[in-house]
Design an enzyme around this catalytic site. Structure first.
Site, PDB file in Angstrom:
ATOM      1  N   CYS A 378      -0.304   3.989  -4.731  1.00 31.23           N
ATOM      2  CA  CYS A 378      -0.672   3.665  -3.365  1.00 31.23           C
ATOM      3  C   CYS A 378      -0.658   4.913  -2.483  1.00 31.23           C
ATOM      4  CB  CYS A 378       0.207   2.543  -2.836  1.00 31.23           C
ATOM      5  SG  CYS A 378      -0.623   1.632  -1.532  1.00 31.23           S
ATOM      6  N   HIS A 513      -0.582  -1.494  -6.669  1.00 31.27           N
ATOM      7  CA  HIS A 513       0.794  -1.337  -7.164  1.00 31.27           C
ATOM      8  C   HIS A 513       0.927  -1.968  -8.553  1.00 31.27           C
ATOM      9  CE1 HIS A 513       2.825  -0.008  -3.400  1.00 31.27           C
ATOM     10  NE2 HIS A 513       1.781  -0.597  -2.848  1.00 31.27           N
ATOM     11  N   GLU A 515       3.270  -1.763 -10.527  1.00 28.98           N
ATOM     12  CA  GLU A 515       4.660  -2.129 -10.850  1.00 28.98           C
ATOM     13  C   GLU A 515       4.957  -3.613 -10.640  1.00 28.98           C
ATOM     14  OE1 GLU A 515       3.685  -0.351  -8.267  1.00 28.98           O
ATOM     15  OE2 GLU A 515       5.041  -0.440  -6.549  1.00 28.98           O
TER      16      GLU A 515
HETATM   17  N1  GLN Z   1       0.906   3.997   4.117  1.00 23.07           N
HETATM   18  C1  GLN Z   1      -0.191   3.821   3.245  1.00 23.07           C
HETATM   19  C2  GLN Z   1      -1.121   2.722   3.731  1.00 23.07           C
HETATM   20  O1  GLN Z   1      -0.747   1.913   4.532  1.00 23.07           O
HETATM   21  C3  GLN Z   1       0.263   3.529   1.832  1.00 23.07           C
HETATM   22  C4  GLN Z   1       1.004   2.229   1.692  1.00 23.07           C
HETATM   23  C5  GLN Z   1       1.731   2.089   0.394  1.00 23.07           C
HETATM   24  O2  GLN Z   1       1.998   3.070  -0.282  1.00 23.07           O
HETATM   25  N2  GLN Z   1       2.095   0.877   0.029  1.00 23.07           N
HETATM   26  O3  GLN Z   1      -2.252   2.647   3.303  1.00 23.07           O
END
Ligand code: GLN
Length: 538
Positions: A378, A513, A515
């Site tokens: 992410c 994600h 995970e």
């Molecule tokens: N802050 C980033 C966004 O909002 C990444 C978010 C995250 O890593 N879950 O896109």
């Protein structure tokens, strides 16, 4: 009609109610029962989505896009069933439903009160969460004695009264502290905690006693005498070397048999082999693999719960013993990136906000240039794009608009900003924080001949998201003919979901994600491959 097993906690928080619920549910699922799990959280937030990971640990995202308590991650990993929006009920959600109904005039002029309106709402949400299940495990967050959990405890008391006998069961997880100087186990806090429960009309059926070791008959007798819980229903919940040992420990004490008897359910054959196999394999893993997690929330390991577990699953899958080195990205400076060289693999996990971003960019650069296996998740993918844009494409001030709204090269930005950017005016317009991200499971197409395709072995995959910002489509062409390949995308190549580097042993980052979908028994294709290469390359 489902049977309900309510799990409460006493004396102190963090005793492991979530793992207990997950372990017991797993034992019943393995016996062939249909189980459901639900977490009731007494706080006023609508969901934990807006809470700091330092306070609350990870926010677990369900397939249908709910931002939930991290215990739901344990439920999915232990039991192998999919949680949903209904699986996590907070006081905030209950009250918002009640207030909405009041505004709609649904209470027909009544004075709206905790009993019966709030408790009715809680009971109806509990029933909704158990649809289709033979046995529903309901974990009540917080500790018995807290003011805010009272409406939840009152609701489960009422459910017990309303339902047929043998359709509900109360399990209380409690602590037996050890006074080390005298080597004495103390039962008094447990006695008080049960007294507290009984004063609100709940007599626990089973006590699970947390402590360093198993408890003996003498202690069981004493606890039984003071709590009105039958001696045969007082069990040990001693510390275990790994959380995945807990289902085995409970099985060994025949807690599940006792529950079956109490709930008058048919005695289906018990199965424990998957857990025995997994924990045996885990214990035999000796070949060390050292992974660095370079992030912002490293002081509290719970902030990256699912990620830690996914790395562990993948390590067991590869017969390696995992060591995670948590590194605060603020500590990574231009002059000390060398300390990353002792790592066999680097993970830059998800995150929010500006702090420590430079250290993460330096880390991604170090992994790229020095051929260290890199997994970006992410924010970790957004960092890779920024790093590559700055250091390979020469866009020196490339950034995400999350960190610099005035950047001349917003390679990462809100989709709503893409058009503004083309017109030369960026706004930065997030007005509401809670529940406004791109959330939940979404489809992603993979490019054949990519590493991602080789690992997933599928054209289309589904993974879960939780973020606002995206790779800015206007910049994609600039990456053509470079080493960076966007190997996963959604829709009509609108959103970039995976990137990888061509001339690198293993460098992959995903906007989603992965995970959240790893399981102990099979791991996850990305993590399995990452750990394998990390071990093999050094
Ligand atoms: N802050 C980033 C966004 O909002 C990444 C978010 C995250 O890593 N879950 O896109």
């Amino acid at each position: 009609m489902a049977r309900y097993i309510f799990i409460t906690g006493g004396v102190v928080s963090s005793l492991g109610k979530g793992i207990t619920a997950a372990s017991l549910a797993s034992l019943f699922k393995l016996r062939g029962y249909k189980v459901s799990l639900q977490k009731l959280d007494p706080y006023i937030n609508l969901d934990p989505g807006t809470m700091s990971p330092f306070q609350h640990g990870e926010v677990f995202v369900t397939e249908d896009g709910a931002e939930t308590d991290l215990d739901l991650g344990h439920y999915e990993r232990f039991v192998g069933i999919t949680m949903s929006q209904n699986s996590n009920v907070t006081a905030g959600r209950v009250y918002s439903h009640v207030i909405k109904k009041e505004r709609e005039g649904k209470y027909l002029g009544s004075t709206v009160q905790v009993i019966p309106h709030v408790t009715d709402e809680i009971k109806s949400l509990i029933k909704k969460g158990s649809k289709g299940a033979d046995i529903s495990f309901v974990e009540v967050g917080g500790t018995v004695g807290d003011i805010e959990s009272l409406p939840f405890l009152e609701s489960i008391r009422q459910l017990n009264m309303e339902m047929q006998e043998s359709h509900t069961l109360f399990i209380h997880l409690t602590l037996l502290p050890l006074v080390e100087v005298t080597n004495e186990i103390k039962t008094k806090p447990t006695q008080h905690s049960v007294k507290e429960l009984r004063s609100i009309g709940i007599q626990p059926d089973i006590l699970l006693c947390r402590g360093k070791d198993k408890i003996n008959d003498h202690i069981k007798n004493k606890i039984s005498l003071f709590t009105n819980v039958h001696k045969d229903a007082v069990f040990s919940a001693q510390d275990a070397s790994t959380i995945y040992q807990i289902p085995i420990e409970y099985k060994n004490q025949k807690i599940d048999d006792y529950i079956l008897k109490k709930l008058k359910l048919p005695h289906k054959k018990s199965v424990i082999k998957p857990w025995v196999n997994f924990t045996n394999k885990l214990r035999k893993c000796k070949r060390k693999v050292k992974i660095g997690m370079v992030g912002k929330y490293v002081e509290l390991a719970d902030s990256y719960k699912s990620l830690n577990e996914s790395l562990l699953h993948a390590s067991v899958h590869n017969n390696t013993s995992l060591e995670i080195k948590f590194i605060d990205s603020e500590d990574i400076k231009k002059t000390n990136t060398k300390k990353l060289s002792e790592l066999q693999g680097i993970v830059v996990p998800g995150g929010f906000g500006n702090r420590g971003v430079n250290g993460k960019i330096l880390t991604a650069q170090y992994a790229r240039v020095n051929n260290i296996p890199y997994l970006g998740i992410c924010l970790g993918m957004q960092i890779s794009v920024i790093e590559f844009a700055r250091n390979v494409l020469g866009l020196k001030k490339a950034n995400s608009t999350e960190f610099d709204i005035n950047t001349p090269h917003p390679v990462i930005s809100l989709v709503t900003e893409w058009e503004d950017y083309k017109k030369g005016k960026l706004k930065g317009n997030i007005k509401q924080m809670g529940g406004t991200m791109r959330l939940g499971a979404q489809k992603c197409n993979l490019i054949k001949s990519s590493l991602a395709y080789a690992l997933y072995k599928k054209n289309i995959i589904t993974e879960r998201h939780r973020h606002r910002y995206e790779v800015n489509n206007s910049y994609i062409n600039k990456f053509n003919d470079t080493d960076l390949l966007f190997s996963g995308y959604s829709g009509n190549k609108d959103l970039m979901e995976i990137l990888e580097l061509k001339n690198h042993p293993w460098y992959l980052a995903s906007q989603f994600h992965p995970e959240f979908t790893s399981s102990p028994m099979s791991g996850h294709p990305l993590f399995n491959s990452f750990i394998k290469i990390a071990y093999d390359t050094k």
